[in-house]
Design a protein around this motif. Structure first.
Motif, short mmCIF file in Angstrom:
data_model
loop_
_atom_site.label_atom_id
_atom_site.label_comp_id
_atom_site.label_asym_id
_atom_site.label_seq_id
_atom_site.Cartn_x
_atom_site.Cartn_y
_atom_site.Cartn_z
N ALA A 63 0.86 -1.19 0.00
CA ALA A 63 0.00 0.00 0.00
C ALA A 63 0.89 1.24 0.00
O ALA A 63 2.08 1.15 -0.26
N GLY A 64 0.33 2.39 0.32
CA GLY A 64 1.06 3.64 0.25
C GLY A 64 2.36 3.61 1.03
O GLY A 64 2.45 3.05 2.13
N PHE A 65 3.38 4.26 0.46
CA PHE A 65 4.72 4.24 1.02
C PHE A 65 4.77 4.86 2.41
O PHE A 65 5.66 4.54 3.22
N GLN A 66 3.84 5.74 2.72
CA GLN A 66 3.87 6.39 4.03
C GLN A 66 3.72 5.38 5.16
O GLN A 66 4.24 5.61 6.27
N SER A 67 3.03 4.26 4.91
CA SER A 67 2.93 3.23 5.95
C SER A 67 4.29 2.62 6.25
O SER A 67 4.64 2.39 7.42
N THR A 68 5.07 2.35 5.20
CA THR A 68 6.40 1.80 5.40
C THR A 68 7.30 2.80 6.12
O THR A 68 8.04 2.45 7.04
N LEU A 69 7.23 4.06 5.72
CA LEU A 69 8.05 5.09 6.37
C LEU A 69 7.76 5.17 7.87
O LEU A 69 8.68 5.27 8.69
N LEU A 70 6.51 5.13 8.22
CA LEU A 70 6.12 5.27 9.63
C LEU A 70 6.37 4.02 10.44
O LEU A 70 6.85 4.09 11.58
N ASN A 71 6.06 2.86 9.87
CA ASN A 71 5.90 1.66 10.71
C ASN A 71 7.12 0.75 10.80
O ASN A 71 7.12 -0.15 11.65
N ARG A 72 8.13 0.93 9.95
CA ARG A 72 9.23 -0.03 9.98
C ARG A 72 9.87 -0.17 11.37
O ARG A 72 9.92 -1.25 11.95
N ALA A 73 10.40 0.91 11.88
CA ALA A 73 11.08 0.82 13.17
C ALA A 73 10.09 0.46 14.28
O ALA A 73 10.43 -0.30 15.21
N LYS A 74 8.87 0.97 14.19
CA LYS A 74 7.87 0.68 15.21
C LYS A 74 7.52 -0.80 15.23
O LYS A 74 7.37 -1.40 16.30
N ASP A 75 7.37 -1.41 14.05
CA ASP A 75 7.12 -2.86 13.98
C ASP A 75 8.26 -3.64 14.62
O ASP A 75 8.04 -4.61 15.36
N ILE A 76 9.49 -3.26 14.29
CA ILE A 76 10.66 -3.98 14.80
C ILE A 76 10.71 -3.92 16.32
O ILE A 76 10.92 -4.95 16.99
N LEU A 77 10.51 -2.75 16.89
CA LEU A 77 10.56 -2.62 18.35
C LEU A 77 9.39 -3.33 19.02
O LEU A 77 9.54 -3.90 20.11
N PHE A 78 8.22 -3.31 18.36
CA PHE A 78 7.08 -4.06 18.90
C PHE A 78 7.38 -5.55 18.93
O PHE A 78 7.12 -6.23 19.94
N VAL A 79 7.94 -6.10 17.86
CA VAL A 79 8.26 -7.52 17.82
C VAL A 79 9.32 -7.86 18.87
O VAL A 79 9.25 -8.91 19.53
N LEU A 80 10.28 -6.98 19.07
CA LEU A 80 11.26 -7.20 20.13
C LEU A 80 10.57 -7.29 21.48
O LEU A 80 10.85 -8.20 22.28
N ASN A 81 9.66 -6.39 21.77
CA ASN A 81 8.94 -6.43 23.04
C ASN A 81 8.11 -7.70 23.17
O ASN A 81 8.07 -8.33 24.24
N GLU A 82 7.44 -8.09 22.09
CA GLU A 82 6.61 -9.29 22.13
C GLU A 82 7.46 -10.54 22.34
O GLU A 82 7.09 -11.43 23.12
#
Length: 442
Positions: A184-203
């Motif tokens: 989907a739109g590139f803005q999702s990748t720009l926003l969520n990459r680092a946030k996804d990574i840190l969330f998975v680390l916490n999980e």
């Protein structure tokens, strides 16, 4: 696989591989005699070899609730949604008597693109699906892997399997709205990459705790974690490890999203960003990280990197850029102990598996092949070299192994065969090393 017959392609059917060649003959091979992504070539460097453990693999979903739904932001208002993330996990397994073989299912093409329709395909790997984890009194370091845009959690199986065989828990993320099947739109990748990574680390940290009844409970050391990212994954892991995004990206993001300021929390000197620095992250491997030539980072942001980093790049990268892109990030990360491994004349695709058999078939869009292919290098060779250097780099940090000799080599591989490489086999490479600025000043 070399057979002495030219113009061959591999067609995968379940656990069998048909090799179709221009001689008109067809050779039926079992998986036991088929070259699988990650297998060592005769000239593979020393640390490319698999480790002592049988590898298990499982898939499950994690859900990050109440995240900004940036694709539906409007007039500066950010709605919320739940981000569902599929993850694939490779781990040391107890699978006595079971064949170390798995079929992965992936997709060529791009969602909602008629020129590149979705094409399902399968390929083989060396792991045991849903095997029990190995029984151990200790814990294994965690490795989190982030793919490119678009991509999938299965893009680097040659490396994820290899690391799991050496005593790591390896988790690869399907980043929602950034995979082949939901791009989907590139803005999702720009926003969520680092946030996804840190969330998975916490999980993963939470799931590894005693009493969770999770299959990884008690064997995952999330406080001893390495991040690996490719292209937009490289963009994400650098930010997750401390490189704040620039004011220029913040401004561009606002224009792109109709005024959203959601990415501010990942920018340099932002209070929330500074508070998010995660001491569990001990090392970073960034393959062809994107963004420097687009103003994503500035000097202040790059100086936020303090963990050891291995950058891996092609000198002719025309996606992330080299001199003004990846090498500039390496140069600017003044506070990190860092390496830059360069494949001379390679372009952007220095990280993924080689092109799958499905990408070689008549009528398939050429872009499906070139999404994986490297024009100047044998990609199985690149895979082996990556296995060697990633093992040396994170093994010395996370497992405290004496691998320094593999990294302490002269920069130009043409001058003398590098340690761990077979005689005359280390040509076409460069390895630079820079110590942290504060270390040098002392």
């Amino acid at each position: 696989m070399k057979t002495g017959i030219v113009s061959c392609s591999l067609l995968l059917f379940g656990f069998l591989v048909f090799q179709s060649c221009n001689s008109g003959k067809q050779i039926l091979q079992t998986a036991g005699t088929t070259f699988i992504n990650g297998d060592a070539l005769p000239d593979a460097p020393e640390l490319a070899a698999r480790g002592e453990y049988t590898v298990g693999v499982r898939n499950f979903e994690l859900v990050n609730k109440n995240q900004v739904d940036i694709l539906h932001s409007k007039n500066g208002v950010d709605p919320l949604y739940d981000r569902h993330l599929q993850v694939e996990v490779w781990y040391p397994a107890n699978a006595a008597g079971k064949k170390e073989l798995v079929t992965y299912n992936s997709t060529l093409g791009l969602w909602n693109d008629t020129a590149r329709p979705l094409i399902p395909f399968s390929f083989l790997g060396r792991a045991v699906r849903d095997a029990a984890p190995v029984e151990t009194a200790g814990k294994f370091p965690l490795v989190i892997v982030s793919h490119g845009y678009p991509g999938s959690r299965l893009l680097l199986t040659y490396l994820t399997e290899n690391l799991a065989s050496k005593g790591y828990i390896v988790v690869a993320i399907d980043h929602t709205e950034s995979t082949y099947t939901d791009r989907a739109g590139f803005q999702s990748t720009l926003l969520n990459r680092a946030k996804d990574i840190l969330f998975v680390l916490n999980e993963m940290d939470s799931l590894s705790q005693a009493g969770t009844n999770h299959f990884l409970a008690g064997i995952t050391d999330a406080k001893n974690t390495a991040l690996i990212g490719y292209s937009m994954g490289g963009y994400g892991v650098l930010n997750a490890a401390g490189a704040g995004y620039s004011a220029k990206l913040d401004s561009s993001f606002g224009v792109m999203t109709g005024g959203s300021k959601a990415i501010e929390v990942r920018t340099t000197n932002n209070v929330a960003f500074n508070a998010s620095y995660d001491t569990r992250i001990k090392a970073v491997v960034a393959f062809a990280p994107w963004g420097m030539q687009r103003g994503v980072w500035d000097a202040a942001g790059l100086q936020g990197l303090h963990v050891p980093i291995l950058f891996i790049a092609g000198s002719q990268d025309d996606v992330s850029g080299y001199e003004e892109g990846i090498k500039a990030i390496y140069t600017g990360a003044l506070n990190a102990n860092r390496y830059l491994l360069t494949y001379i004349n390679a372009r952007h695709n220095v990280a993924p598996n080689p092109p799958p058999a499905a990408a070689l078939q008549p009528g398939v869009n050429f872009n499906e092949y070139y999404h994986y292919a490297e024009p100047s290098w044998n990609e199985h060779r690149i895979n082996n070299i990556n296995q060697h250097f990633v093992t040396a780099f994170i093994g010395g940090i996370l497992q405290k192994k004496d691998y320094g000799k593999y990294l302490d080599v002269q920069p130009n591989s043409n001058e003398k065969t590098w340690t761990g490489f077979k005689n005359r086999s280390s040509t076409g490479l460069e390895l630079l090393h820079a110590l942290p600025k504060l270390f040098i000043s002392e």
